[in-house]
Design a protein around this motif. Sequence first.
Motif, PDB file in Angstrom:
ATOM      1  N   ASP A 191       0.724  -1.149   0.098  1.00  0.00           N
ATOM      2  CA  ASP A 191      -0.017  -0.040  -0.047  1.00  0.00           C
ATOM      3  C   ASP A 191       0.767   1.361   0.089  1.00  0.00           C
ATOM      4  O   ASP A 191       1.852   1.422   0.844  1.00  0.00           O
ATOM      5  CB  ASP A 191      -0.704   0.064   1.266  1.00  0.00           C
ATOM      6  N   GLU A 192       0.588   2.076  -0.855  1.00  0.00           N
ATOM      7  CA  GLU A 192       1.278   3.154  -1.106  1.00  0.00           C
ATOM      8  C   GLU A 192       1.330   4.277   0.260  1.00  0.00           C
ATOM      9  O   GLU A 192       2.324   5.087   0.484  1.00  0.00           O
ATOM     10  CB  GLU A 192       1.200   4.189  -2.163  1.00  0.00           C
ATOM     11  N   LYS A 193       0.385   4.033   0.791  1.00  0.00           N
ATOM     12  CA  LYS A 193       0.163   4.987   2.099  1.00  0.00           C
ATOM     13  C   LYS A 193       1.236   4.636   3.310  1.00  0.00           C
ATOM     14  O   LYS A 193       1.367   5.541   3.987  1.00  0.00           O
ATOM     15  CB  LYS A 193      -1.289   4.728   2.726  1.00  0.00           C
ATOM     16  N   HIS A 194       1.650   3.353   3.065  1.00  0.00           N
ATOM     17  CA  HIS A 194       2.571   2.790   4.149  1.00  0.00           C
ATOM     18  C   HIS A 194       4.041   2.934   3.697  1.00  0.00           C
ATOM     19  O   HIS A 194       4.999   2.808   4.599  1.00  0.00           O
ATOM     20  CB  HIS A 194       2.628   1.313   4.496  1.00  0.00           C
ATOM     21  N   MET A 195       4.198   3.461   2.440  1.00  0.00           N
ATOM     22  CA  MET A 195       5.808   3.891   2.020  1.00  0.00           C
ATOM     23  C   MET A 195       6.100   5.263   2.428  1.00  0.00           C
ATOM     24  O   MET A 195       5.076   6.039   2.285  1.00  0.00           O
ATOM     25  CB  MET A 195       5.845   3.439   0.565  1.00  0.00           C
ATOM     26  N   PRO A 196       7.528   5.461   2.517  1.00  0.00           N
ATOM     27  CA  PRO A 196       7.873   6.673   2.837  1.00  0.00           C
ATOM     28  C   PRO A 196       7.434   7.631   1.484  1.00  0.00           C
ATOM     29  O   PRO A 196       7.476   7.149   0.147  1.00  0.00           O
ATOM     30  CB  PRO A 196       9.324   6.529   2.846  1.00  0.00           C
ATOM     31  N   GLU A 197       7.201   8.912   1.762  1.00  0.00           N
ATOM     32  CA  GLU A 197       7.056   9.753   0.622  1.00  0.00           C
ATOM     33  C   GLU A 197       8.470  10.139   0.043  1.00  0.00           C
ATOM     34  O   GLU A 197       9.532   9.878   0.512  1.00  0.00           O
ATOM     35  CB  GLU A 197       6.338  11.144   1.029  1.00  0.00           C
ATOM     36  N   PRO A 198       8.543  10.670  -1.204  1.00  0.00           N
ATOM     37  CA  PRO A 198       9.776  10.960  -1.816  1.00  0.00           C
ATOM     38  C   PRO A 198      10.346  12.110  -1.100  1.00  0.00           C
ATOM     39  O   PRO A 198       9.644  12.886  -0.427  1.00  0.00           O
ATOM     40  CB  PRO A 198       9.210  11.775  -3.026  1.00  0.00           C
ATOM     41  N   ILE A 199      11.638  12.023  -0.964  1.00  0.00           N
ATOM     42  CA  ILE A 199      12.477  13.050  -0.213  1.00  0.00           C
ATOM     43  C   ILE A 199      12.392  14.401  -0.457  1.00  0.00           C
ATOM     44  O   ILE A 199      12.806  14.587  -1.628  1.00  0.00           O
ATOM     45  CB  ILE A 199      13.831  12.353  -0.209  1.00  0.00           C
ATOM     46  N   GLY A 200      11.850  14.955   0.193  1.00  0.00           N
ATOM     47  CA  GLY A 200      11.771  16.589  -0.181  1.00  0.00           C
ATOM     48  C   GLY A 200      12.308  17.353   1.065  1.00  0.00           C
ATOM     49  O   GLY A 200      13.178  16.806   2.020  1.00  0.00           O
ATOM     50  N   THR A 201      12.183  18.753   0.971  1.00  0.00           N
ATOM     51  CA  THR A 201      12.654  19.710   2.113  1.00  0.00           C
ATOM     52  C   THR A 201      12.279  19.344   3.456  1.00  0.00           C
ATOM     53  O   THR A 201      13.019  18.976   4.363  1.00  0.00           O
ATOM     54  CB  THR A 201      12.174  20.936   1.884  1.00  0.00           C
ATOM     55  N   ASN A 202      10.867  18.922   3.727  1.00  0.00           N
ATOM     56  CA  ASN A 202      10.592  18.705   5.133  1.00  0.00           C
ATOM     57  C   ASN A 202      11.324  17.550   5.719  1.00  0.00           C
ATOM     58  O   ASN A 202      11.556  17.351   6.792  1.00  0.00           O
ATOM     59  CB  ASN A 202       9.228  18.610   5.218  1.00  0.00           C
TER      60      ASN A 202
END
Length: 407
Positions: free
Chosen positions: A3-14
């Motif tokens: 499930d994509e909800k359980h995967m890390p989001e792409p690395i961004g500034t935050n």
Amino acid sequence: MADEKHMPEPIGTNLLTCLRQSGERLRPALSEARRRRPVLEQLVAPFRILAPLSRMPLRLPPQARYFLPSRSSPNSKTAAAMNELLAAGLDRSTIWTPDQQDERVLARIMRTAMWGLRLSPMLIWLAFLRRFDSCDRQILVGRAAMRQLLRRHPHLTPIIISDVNPTLHMLWSAAVSLGRAPLWWQDDYHHTGPLPYPVGAAAVLNQGGYAAALKRSPEALIAMRPRPAVKPMQEVPPKPRVGVATNASFTASPTQIALLAMLRDGVGARHTILRLHPNSPLHGRPLPEAWLAAAPADETLAAFARRVDMAVVGNSAAQLRLLGEGVPVLHVAGLDEHGFDLYGYVRNGFSMGMVRSADVSVDAINRHYADPAIQQRITDFMGLRRPVTIPGLAALARHSGSCIRTS
């Protein structure tokens, strides 16, 4: 597919900010644990990635609207925020803290296991990824758990105490990544640096906190915390009652005790009262010298100030609050691990600072604080010049939900 909800989001500034700033505080703590308990730490190292999950709630009551991830122990920052919000009209049932869940070992193991199952896709993903070190992995897992918790409770507003520890970094950055608006709580007057993430609301103490919140989030609702008036500076009498206000790194080492004995003899103290930090591991332990008395753990700083004629401090934010209570403060080097004048109170002309402790005397302290400009500088720093009218905490307490904005 996971499930994509359980995967890390792409690395961004935050996320990068969270990894960097949370890691800056977490890595030294992990290094110290490995130094003190090398065998035990080697055994538990594979499970460190799960450490943030042990205190994550499995479920929250439906009336919860605000989330504080720290226990409300006596004189803690969490307790101060809780007490003020309750006094402003917030119902206790709407604020969740870990005090409301079972903290026994078996319960913590159960929570870790349940959250581990919820995050199993991410844990598997991290097992095959060598990009992050063990500290980063721990932060990523904790942050992912915070994201899931906030998703499950869309009306939950995180409260971010301004002394931002790794857990609060995980919570704050997770909330922002979901488009949520936390409440920033300025806990100390010197917490005026740039905020790492946006906020939806802020409860501030002084002009520096107001400017920091406004600069980061121009549309945030900014409320003024209750602030006591700065009291006139009292004169230190001969044979004074000396209070020692410590931070969490004070260990009562032989060197520190010898330093306090030198200061005691220098001012001719008749009583020396030690006020430990709320998170100090020394609570409940006997003090190493009979001439040292411990202040009660639940005694407020204002009550402590009324019992002493002067105070000795290391790098503790309590020194500015004691000065505001009219207590002359002597800031000395060597009382903690953070060097001298970490917060700039001596540099800014608030506190009397001494690197050579043998030079101390009651006359020198009284001469220093006889300058009326010192009290004016303290008053100005602790004050709030309101370029616009801002509400107090009662107005902030009437708002709930995850997006607190001005109209």
